[in-house]
Motif scaffolding. Sequence first.
Motif, mmCIF file in Angstrom:
data_model
loop_
_atom_site.group_PDB
_atom_site.id
_atom_site.type_symbol
_atom_site.label_atom_id
_atom_site.label_comp_id
_atom_site.label_asym_id
_atom_site.label_seq_id
_atom_site.Cartn_x
_atom_site.Cartn_y
_atom_site.Cartn_z
ATOM 1 N N LEU A 78 62.773 34.371 76.905
ATOM 2 C CA LEU A 78 64.107 34.245 76.541
ATOM 3 C C LEU A 78 64.173 35.275 75.275
ATOM 4 C CD1 LEU A 78 66.963 33.365 76.492
ATOM 5 C CD2 LEU A 78 66.445 31.445 75.298
ATOM 6 N N THR A 79 65.077 36.166 75.320
ATOM 7 C CA THR A 79 65.179 37.288 74.272
ATOM 8 C C THR A 79 66.839 37.162 73.725
ATOM 9 O OG1 THR A 79 63.621 38.784 75.107
ATOM 10 C CG2 THR A 79 65.176 39.641 73.269
ATOM 11 N N ILE A 80 66.773 36.651 72.304
ATOM 12 C CA ILE A 80 68.006 36.629 71.402
ATOM 13 C C ILE A 80 67.714 37.281 70.344
ATOM 14 C CG2 ILE A 80 69.692 35.077 70.378
ATOM 15 C CD1 ILE A 80 68.843 32.826 72.255
ATOM 16 N N LYS A 81 68.854 38.351 69.934
ATOM 17 C CA LYS A 81 68.745 38.932 68.680
ATOM 18 C C LYS A 81 67.315 39.751 68.676
ATOM 19 C CE LYS A 81 71.008 38.170 64.863
ATOM 20 N NZ LYS A 81 71.214 37.266 63.671
ATOM 21 N N ASP A 82 66.844 40.250 69.376
ATOM 22 C CA ASP A 82 65.303 41.102 69.490
ATOM 23 C C ASP A 82 64.298 40.239 69.212
ATOM 24 O OD1 ASP A 82 64.745 43.702 70.225
ATOM 25 O OD2 ASP A 82 64.549 44.570 68.063
ATOM 26 N N THR A 83 64.522 38.885 69.356
ATOM 27 C CA THR A 83 63.206 37.908 69.124
ATOM 28 C C THR A 83 63.024 37.319 70.788
ATOM 29 O OG1 THR A 83 63.884 37.439 66.863
ATOM 30 C CG2 THR A 83 62.524 36.010 68.285
ATOM 31 N N THR A 84 61.891 37.447 71.054
ATOM 32 C CA THR A 84 61.446 37.016 72.393
ATOM 33 C C THR A 84 60.435 36.022 72.220
ATOM 34 O OG1 THR A 84 61.703 39.120 73.408
ATOM 35 C CG2 THR A 84 60.514 37.609 74.619
ATOM 36 N N LYS A 85 60.746 34.924 72.911
ATOM 37 C CA LYS A 85 59.985 33.651 72.978
ATOM 38 C C LYS A 85 60.027 33.056 74.282
ATOM 39 C CE LYS A 85 60.145 32.162 68.205
ATOM 40 N NZ LYS A 85 58.811 32.689 67.846
ATOM 41 N N ARG B 121 67.428 27.310 67.441
ATOM 42 C CA ARG B 121 68.247 28.927 67.088
ATOM 43 C C ARG B 121 67.640 29.347 66.050
ATOM 44 N NH1 ARG B 121 72.430 28.804 63.040
ATOM 45 N NH2 ARG B 121 72.610 26.559 62.097
ATOM 46 N N LYS B 122 67.151 28.937 65.292
ATOM 47 C CA LYS B 122 66.553 29.348 63.908
ATOM 48 C C LYS B 122 65.259 30.220 64.416
ATOM 49 C CE LYS B 122 67.764 25.708 60.649
ATOM 50 N NZ LYS B 122 67.213 24.643 59.987
ATOM 51 N N GLU B 123 64.697 29.939 65.315
ATOM 52 C CA GLU B 123 63.446 30.638 66.073
ATOM 53 C C GLU B 123 63.778 32.026 66.654
ATOM 54 O OE1 GLU B 123 61.189 28.308 68.821
ATOM 55 O OE2 GLU B 123 60.628 26.873 67.262
ATOM 56 N N TYR B 124 64.999 32.015 66.939
ATOM 57 C CA TYR B 124 65.669 33.398 67.294
ATOM 58 C C TYR B 124 66.595 34.214 66.232
ATOM 59 C CZ TYR B 124 64.154 31.638 71.878
ATOM 60 O OH TYR B 124 63.486 31.331 72.882
ATOM 61 N N GLY B 125 66.394 33.705 65.100
ATOM 62 C CA GLY B 125 66.845 34.353 63.887
ATOM 63 C C GLY B 125 68.370 34.224 63.770
ATOM 64 N N VAL B 126 68.795 33.127 64.287
ATOM 65 C CA VAL B 126 70.263 32.575 64.179
ATOM 66 C C VAL B 126 70.320 31.436 63.141
ATOM 67 C CG1 VAL B 126 72.261 31.792 65.319
ATOM 68 C CG2 VAL B 126 70.655 33.303 66.569
#
Length: 183
Positions: free
Chosen positions: A111-118, A149-154
């Motif tokens: 899953l990629t959100i804001k250029d962070t993929t996990k 959401r924090k893990e994705y930079g949100v």
Amino acid sequence: MTVSLPELTGDYVLDPTHTRIGFVARHAMVTKVRGAFHQFEGTAHLDGADPAGSTGQVVIKTASIDTGVEQRDQHLRTNDFLDAPNFPDITFRTTAVEKKSDTEYRVTGDLTIKDTTKPVTIDFEYTGNAVDPQGNLRVGLEGSVTISRKEYGVTWNAALEGGGVLVGDKVVLEFDVSAVKQG
């Protein structure tokens, strides 16, 4: 008329008019805000005989976020949250599919959100298949997963006067899928 799992093997596209990609987040520590994304595309290859051979991907347009409150939706599109101008897509690509039972599947992917993929794992329930009035074979799936959401930079938030924060970290992503077999 329904068909057996091996007969489902083939390529599928998400039907955006009968698919919902939604989310739920805690607000002010006392209630939940629900919303959905209205623009997305998805494809899958289902292998009914060997579900581990199945693949899929979904691309969600971040600017299509809708909670029913335009002012909130505009804020969610800014850099405080999804930064839609700089990160127009949220993507999910499968890396593994595991059959848990005749109706339960575990789908793992990136899953990629804001250029962070996990990596995330989504438990799906296969809700059945049917031929629609236009002669299309459809399959249905429902699933959800909770992410941070924090893990994705949100990370935007605001402290509450009595303690706690305005927006919870945990977000439940919800998938109600209708996919149409191609060819």
